[in-house]
Design an enzyme around this catalytic site. Structure first.
Site, short mmCIF file in Angstrom:
data_model
loop_
_atom_site.label_atom_id
_atom_site.label_comp_id
_atom_site.label_asym_id
_atom_site.label_seq_id
_atom_site.Cartn_x
_atom_site.Cartn_y
_atom_site.Cartn_z
CD GLU A 142 -2.93 1.19 2.29
OE1 GLU A 142 -2.78 0.40 3.25
OE2 GLU A 142 -3.85 2.01 2.21
N GLY A 282 2.79 2.39 10.74
CA GLY A 282 2.57 1.60 11.95
C GLY A 282 2.45 0.12 11.65
CG MET A 284 0.15 -3.27 4.77
SD MET A 284 -0.88 -1.81 4.37
CE MET A 284 -2.13 -2.59 3.35
CD GLU A 319 -2.90 -2.12 10.55
OE1 GLU A 319 -3.42 -2.33 9.45
OE2 GLU A 319 -2.51 -0.99 10.92
N1 TRP Z 1 -3.15 0.80 5.68
C1 TRP Z 1 -2.17 0.98 6.69
C2 TRP Z 1 -2.94 1.22 7.97
O1 TRP Z 1 -3.60 2.18 8.12
C3 TRP Z 1 -1.27 2.14 6.45
C4 TRP Z 1 0.05 1.87 5.83
C5 TRP Z 1 0.92 0.90 6.15
C6 TRP Z 1 0.72 2.63 4.84
N2 TRP Z 1 2.06 1.00 5.41
C7 TRP Z 1 1.94 2.06 4.60
C8 TRP Z 1 0.37 3.75 4.13
C9 TRP Z 1 2.83 2.56 3.68
C10 TRP Z 1 1.25 4.28 3.19
C11 TRP Z 1 2.47 3.69 2.97
O2 TRP Z 1 -2.99 0.44 8.83
ZN ZN Z 2 -5.60 1.55 8.54
#
Ligand code: TRP
Ligand code: ZN
Length: 879
Positions: A142, A282, A284, A319
């Protein structure tokens, strides 16, 4: 370059930065340009020959034409060219590259397209795509990392079933994990082994994940509401295994909570979490294989604070909750990011509120909102919860998308009430399961199941800026009516000079100034006009206004309440949040006056704090929050022009006065809140917090024994909360104990990266005069590195939040930050861009500082080879 056409944003004409931009200004992507994908990819098979220096990735995509069109297949890539391209098993040569896209002409409506690429995980310092961390290999996709692994339509509305095969050296990478369920594994004759995983749920590419490494696992099982057994595993390096119980426990609590509160059950047979030390964010939510920054997994009492424990539980829950709000239902495009993030933050906030004190949790949320989202919403990077355009999507993982987004969901929950809100989320999960949805789809479900009209409410998604509400209460003496006059104003933000009035749900109650009793029930007022008048009949005594109770709307309240009224509410309001808020407002008014005048009348604050400390029935955790002064940044946010030294002086003076005037109370609390051996429970946490707040006030009073007391606590502590609090207290002083504690802390934790981050951070946040010089020296410390995002944030990020040190009048703080960001940008643009915003506050400072800040922003923008990420943040901050 866009010049914001709005009052308050002065076009930046005198700085010559445009000539030195990247050779081509990166293009903006617009929400209104959305088109559905030309080709669907129902299935993909991936085959990885994993090696840190040279990984071979073969991908087979089954593709189908989405509608009657003549478009070729366009696959996103980043930094690779294909070694080979095949269509239906036959090598083709008529593919071409257009920029970073691989374009494959296709004649029929369904084909299998195969590509092979070679990538180098160990040279991937951006930490996007496949990269190496601590000798292991892992992925982060992401938002647009998958295209760094293989060619693919890397957009969230292309959903595919993934089959993944990995082959790797069996000694170096004994564990091979991917999304979904394990299918098969085996050993080869050449010292490698392989594993195959299959994820039956169609998903967008940003949820793809794999991990290869030498990892140990902490396992448990969870039985779902329908009786299925799920195997849970938290994977870490063997030495850290003992620090995973708290996260595993939080995972089980989260799974049960989502069943109970939202009726959502987990859907695969395994759920794995892997912790890595190098991570941009934080954690993913990859389907069935969450990957975490190790700081949100690893905890034991000696190394993690209460704050860390709470954050771990919240991120694990966040998550996990994404499995429904994010994975089963994903986002149509990245403009809809808050669809999954705002809702999931709201869900994790409610989960955390259920684990301990809901009032204290709400106070912490609002403090966080004010520390990060409100400044964003009033600065050059302000954007709506559903943005209209972006240059680099990674820059939009913001407090606005996440935290303001969560406030929007909370307001809809307030408007609907709990029963209809649940019916609405049921409808949403049911109707959009398996699809890529929009914010509009979510709101439509709220409307339909809630039986409410949310047309005007939708402005919350499109209008940026924090609404300001003025509230004035008048009363006819002698049992007459009370009249509440409310008016709202949404300030201009970049690109949005004129705003419509929004729907603001305000919880309101009146209290009698003489009796201290409530005069009305709590009322929910939906303010949807520019101005409105609300009448309360038969009000028998002078009423005092309690408004925005529970922080029911994310707005700024400007009321005509006197210091006396605020002190009254801080003692009598029955809503704990409102009680806290009244005290904060009283402190803020006092500190703002002190900043402007150089002296202040601190009696009302001292009196109110004294009364709060003596009040019956308040939990220690609440008391600790209630008596803390607003931060220097938050005081600065109240002022048209920030004078960091005057703010610091006023706040230190009030701290000292509180410390002295209430010395016996702080001593009493310090003794009374002491506990036996460490336990982690809401009560024990609250007592530690209050005791450490008391320690801070004892030190602020200038008491001669304060440093010795803090050092004794530092040495005797059986947990990191108390040890770090003692260190923080000492780091703010000139006492010789300061160096002693810093040295002992460093020696004790020299091989623990997460704890060393605290050592850097505490010094970067120090209020001492020499902090700028100390931070510059720490940047040269052998343990400092920009390559690790946690470490970079602990020093550079913390320093940017230190209002006084960062804004040193000679501009040394600005220059330091710009130097660091330019260096970091070459390694990790995403992390660099995240740390830029403090430089964008120049409009709030005097002309001299503003000039220095803008010169640094211009220098960043003029840097050859700058990333899109940092370019977007710096150029927008300059305009
Ligand atoms: N979707 C992840 C969360 O909110 C966010 C995230 C994790 C993210 N790694 C990232 C966003 C790298 C941008 C780039 O839990
Ligand atoms: Zn999230």
């Amino acid at each position: 370059m866009v010049l914001w056409d709005r009052q308050g944003y002065i076009p930046a004409m005198d700085i010559q930065h445009s000539a030195a931009q990247p050779s081509t200004t990166p293009a903006a992507i617009r929400r209104e340009d959305y088109c559905p994908p030309a080709w669907a990819v129902p299935e993909i098979t991936l085959d990885f020959r994993l090696d840190p220096a040279e990984t071979h990735v073969r991908a087979a995509l089954s593709v189908t034409r989405s509608s009657a069109h003549g478009e070729p297949l366009r696959l996103d890539g980043a930094g690779q060219t294909p070694v080979s391209v095949k269509v239906d098993g036959v090598t083709i040569n008529d593919w071409r590259m257009e920029g970073e896209q691989l374009v494959v002409p296709l004649s029929g409506d369904t084909h299998v397209v195969e590509t092979e690429v070679v990538i180098a995980p160990d040279r991937n310092t951006q930490l996007m795509g496949l990269y190496a961390s601590g000798g292991n290999l892992c992925t982060q996709c992401e938002a647009e990392g998958f295209r760094r692994i293989t060619f693919f339509p890397d957009r969230p509305d292309v959903l595919s079933v993934y089959r993944v095969r990995m082959t790797a050296d069996a000694q170096r990478f004994p564990v091979l994990l991917a999304n979904g369920d394990p299918v098969a594994q085996g050993a080869n004759d050449d010292g490698t082994q392989w594993a195959e995983w299959h994820d039956p749920f169609p998903k967008p590419s940003y949820l793809f994940a794999l991990v290869a490494g030498d990892l140990a696992v902490n396992r448990a099982t969870f039985t779902t509401m329908s009786g299925r057994e799920v195997e849970l595993g938290i994977w870490v390096r063997a030495a850290d295994l003992a620090k995973t119980d708290h996260a595993l426990h939080a995972l089980k609590l989260s799974m049960a909570w989502d069943e109970r509160v939202y009726g959502r059950e987990y859907d695969l047979d395994v759920f794995n979490i892997v912790a890595v030390d190098d991570f941009n964010f934080g954690a993913m939510e990859n389907k069935g294989l969450n990957i975490f920054n190790s700081r949100y997994i690893l905890a034991d009492p000696d190394t993690a604070t209460d704050y860390d424990y709470d954050a771990i539980a919240a991120v694990v829950a966040h998550e996990y909750f994404h499995n429904w709000s994010g994975n089963r239902i994903t986002c149509r495009d990245w403009f809809q990011l808050s669809l999954k993030e705002g809702f999931t933050v709201y869900r994790d906030q409610c989960f955390s509120a259920d684990q301990g004190s809901a009032a204290v949790k709400r106070i912490e949320e609002v403090r966080g909102l004010r520390a990060s989202q409100f400044p964003e919403d009033s600065g050059p990077l302000a954007h709506p919860v559903r943005p209209e355009s972006y240059i680099e999507i990674s820059n939009f993982y913001t407090a606005t998308i996440y935290n303001k987004g969560a406030e929007l969901i909370r307001m809809m929950a307030t408007i609907l009430g709990p029963v209809k809100f649940r019916a609405a989320t049921d409808l949403y999960f049911d109707r959009f399961d398996g699809t890529a949805a929009t914010c509009e789809d979510f709101v439509a479900c709220m409307e339909e199941a809630g039986g409410v009209d949310l047309r005007q409410f939708r402005l919350w998604y499109s209008q940026a800026g924090t609404p300001r509400v003025s509230a004035g209460l008048s009363h006819e003496p002698g049992g007459g009516r009370a009249v509440l006059r409310l008016a709202q104003h949404v300030p201009p933000t970049p690109g949005q000079p004129v705003k419509q009035p929004m729907v603001l749900p305000l919880k309101v109650r009146l209290f009698g100034a003489e009796t201290g009793r409530p005069l009305t029930d709590e009322r929910l007022i939906l303010l949807d006009q520019v101005a409105e008048t609300i009448t309360f009949e038969a009000i028998t005594e002078r009423p005092v206004l309690s408004i925005n109770r529970g922080f029911s709307a994310p707005v700024v309240i400007e009321s005509d309440r006197t210091a006396e009224d605020l002190a009254f509410l801080s003692a009598h309001d029955d809503d704990p949040f409102a009680r806290y808020e009244a005290m904060q407002q009283l402190m803020l008014d006092t500190l703002v006056a002190g900043t402007i005048n150089g002296t202040m009348n601190s009696e009302a604050v001292i009196d109110a704090v004294a009364r709060t400390l003596e009040a019956e029935g308040l939990e220690p955790a609440f008391l600790a929050e209630a008596v803390l002064l607003p931060s220097e940044n938050f005081i600065g946010d109240q002022l048209a022009m920030v004078d960091p030294d005057a703010i610091h002086a006023a706040r230190e003076s009030l701290r000292e006065q509180l410390g002295r005037a209430l010395a016996p109370a702080w001593r009493r609390l310090y003794a009374e809140m002491a506990q036996g051996a460490y336990v982690y429970s809401p009560e024990a946490k609250g007592r530690r917090r209050l005791r450490n707040v008391a320690l801070g006030y004892i030190a602020a009073s200038g008491a001669e024994d304060a440093a010795a007391l803090a050092l004794a606590q530092f040495d005797d502590a059986d947990n990191m909360t108390d040890r770090q609090a003692a260190l923080t207290t000492l780091v703010g002083t000139d006492a010789p104990e300061r160096e002693v504690a810093l040295e002992r802390f460093h020696a004790r934790y020299a091989d623990n990266a997460l704890v060393l981050d605290k050592w850097f951070q505490t010094q970067a946040l120090s209020s001492r005069d020499d902090t700028g010089a100390v931070v510059a020296r720490l940047a040269e410390h052998p343990h400092f590195t920009l390559a690790n995002p946690n470490r970079a944030r602990s020093l550079i990020g913390a320093f940017g939040m230190n209002q006084r040190a960062f804004n040193a009048a000679d501009g040394s703080g600005y220059r330091f930050l710009a130097d660091q960001l330019i260096a970091l940008d070459r390694l990790n643009p995403q992390t660099a861009a995240k740390l830029l915003p403090p430089l964008g506050r120049w409009r709030r400072f005097d002309a001299e500082r503003a000039k220095l800040m803008r010169a640094e922003l211009a220098r960043i923008v003029a840097t050859p080879g700058l990333s899109k990420d940092l370019f977007e943040q710096a150029s927008k901050s300059l305009d």
